[in-house]
Scaffold this active site. Sequence first.
Site, PDB file in Angstrom:
ATOM      1  N   THR A  13     -31.491 -28.359  58.714  1.00 51.03           N
ATOM      2  CA  THR A  13     -31.927 -27.917  60.038  1.00 51.03           C
ATOM      3  C   THR A  13     -33.410 -27.567  60.011  1.00 51.03           C
ATOM      4  OG1 THR A  13     -31.404 -25.564  59.729  1.00 51.03           O
ATOM      5  CG2 THR A  13     -29.608 -27.006  60.421  1.00 51.03           C
ATOM      6  N   GLY A  14     -34.075 -27.791  61.129  1.00 51.35           N
ATOM      7  CA  GLY A  14     -35.498 -27.480  61.212  1.00 51.35           C
ATOM      8  C   GLY A  14     -36.300 -28.209  60.148  1.00 51.35           C
ATOM      9  N   SER A  15     -36.156 -29.550  60.096  1.00 51.32           N
ATOM     10  CA  SER A  15     -36.703 -30.286  58.952  1.00 51.32           C
ATOM     11  C   SER A  15     -37.775 -31.306  59.307  1.00 51.32           C
ATOM     12  CB  SER A  15     -35.561 -30.971  58.190  1.00 51.32           C
ATOM     13  OG  SER A  15     -34.692 -31.676  59.050  1.00 51.32           O
ATOM     14  N   THR A  16     -38.472 -31.091  60.411  1.00 52.95           N
ATOM     15  CA  THR A  16     -39.548 -32.016  60.766  1.00 52.95           C
ATOM     16  C   THR A  16     -40.862 -31.680  60.068  1.00 52.95           C
ATOM     17  OG1 THR A  16     -40.118 -30.723  62.733  1.00 52.95           O
ATOM     18  CG2 THR A  16     -38.557 -32.545  63.024  1.00 52.95           C
ATOM     19  N   ILE A  19     -41.086 -26.487  54.795  1.00 53.66           N
ATOM     20  CA  ILE A  19     -40.037 -26.393  53.781  1.00 53.66           C
ATOM     21  C   ILE A  19     -38.884 -27.328  54.111  1.00 53.66           C
ATOM     22  CG2 ILE A  19     -38.297 -24.862  52.772  1.00 53.66           C
ATOM     23  CD1 ILE A  19     -40.299 -22.558  53.103  1.00 53.66           C
ATOM     24  N   GLY A  20     -38.473 -27.384  55.375  1.00 51.73           N
ATOM     25  CA  GLY A  20     -37.359 -28.239  55.760  1.00 51.73           C
ATOM     26  C   GLY A  20     -37.623 -29.695  55.468  1.00 51.73           C
ATOM     27  N   SER A 141     -35.507 -15.381  52.461  1.00 48.56           N
ATOM     28  CA  SER A 141     -36.917 -15.072  52.223  1.00 48.56           C
ATOM     29  C   SER A 141     -37.022 -13.791  51.416  1.00 48.56           C
ATOM     30  CB  SER A 141     -37.635 -14.897  53.574  1.00 48.56           C
ATOM     31  OG  SER A 141     -38.887 -14.277  53.426  1.00 48.56           O
ATOM     32  N   TYR A 154     -38.079 -10.259  61.735  1.00 47.63           N
ATOM     33  CA  TYR A 154     -37.876 -11.414  60.857  1.00 47.63           C
ATOM     34  C   TYR A 154     -37.149 -10.992  59.583  1.00 47.63           C
ATOM     35  CZ  TYR A 154     -39.047 -15.165  57.577  1.00 47.63           C
ATOM     36  OH  TYR A 154     -38.994 -16.159  56.625  1.00 47.63           O
TER      37      TYR A 154
END
Length: 264
Positions: A13-16, A19-20, A141, A154
Site C-alpha cells: 500500500t502507498g507504493s508509488t 519506502i513503498g 516507525s 503520528y
Amino acid sequence: MELNLEGRTALVTGSTQGIGAAIALGLARAGAGVGINGRDPGRVEEAVAQARKEAPRADLVAVAADLGTEEGAARAQEVLPEVDILVNNLGIFGAKPALEISDDEWRRYFEINVLAAVRLTRMYLPGMMDRGFGRVQYIASDSAVVIPAEMIHYGMSKTALLAVSRGFAKEAAGTGVTVNSVIAGPTHTGGVEDFVYELVDRDLPWEEAQRTFMREYRPQSLLQRLIEPEEIANLVVYLSSEQASATTGGAVRVDGGYVDSILP
C-alpha cells in the site's frame, strides 16, 4: 541466502514513491507478483512503468485506489482477490504543535495510518490462513517508541500498529501465517526532505540540512544519517520469505540504532 518469492502475490500500500516503491521493487526482484498502489491512477501507472524499467521481468499490477476508505479497499480486492504478502505501508505524517492538533486531524491520522491497515488485514488474512501461508507486515516507525514532540499524532498511530500487529499474529497462530511490524528509522524520502526543511534552514544544501536535522532532532541515531528506502525494503523482503517462517508477532527494527533500547 536466496530469497525466492516466485509464485507469491504481494500488495504494497502507498507504493508509488519512497519506502513503498522500494519495497514493491524489492519484492518484484525476488520474484513476487506485486500490486503497486496509490490514489492517483496516473501516478500509479508511472510507478509501475518505473519499476518495470528497473526490473524488466517483474509481474506488476496497478492498484489505483484510496485505501483509506472502504470503497478503496473493495477496489483493491477486485484487482487482487487474494494476496500472500500484505505490506501495510500507507501513511501520512507532518509536524504540528501538540495542543494545536484538532479532533479531525487525530481521526484522520488514525483512519489512514491504522484503520486502513486493519481493514486490509481483515480482508486478506482469512485466505492466507486457509492456504497455510501468508505474510502481513505493518511499516511502523521509531516514532512508535520514541514519540516526537513535534508530531505526537503520528507517533500515536505508529504505536497503535505495534499493538495491531501483535494482536493479529495471535489470531494467525499456528496457521503458517506470520504477522510483524517493521520499525523503520528516519528514512531519506522526498517527503522527509520536505519535513527536514520545515525544521531547519531552507537555504542549507541538502547534505548539510540532513546533518543538522540528525544532530538537532534525531541525535540518538547510531547510524548518524538518514536510512535509504532500499535498506528498509531489504528487511521487508526477508520477512516475506520462507526463511522468516519463525519470525512472527515481532516489532523488527531497521532504525539505524535510533531507539535506545535492547528491545522495542
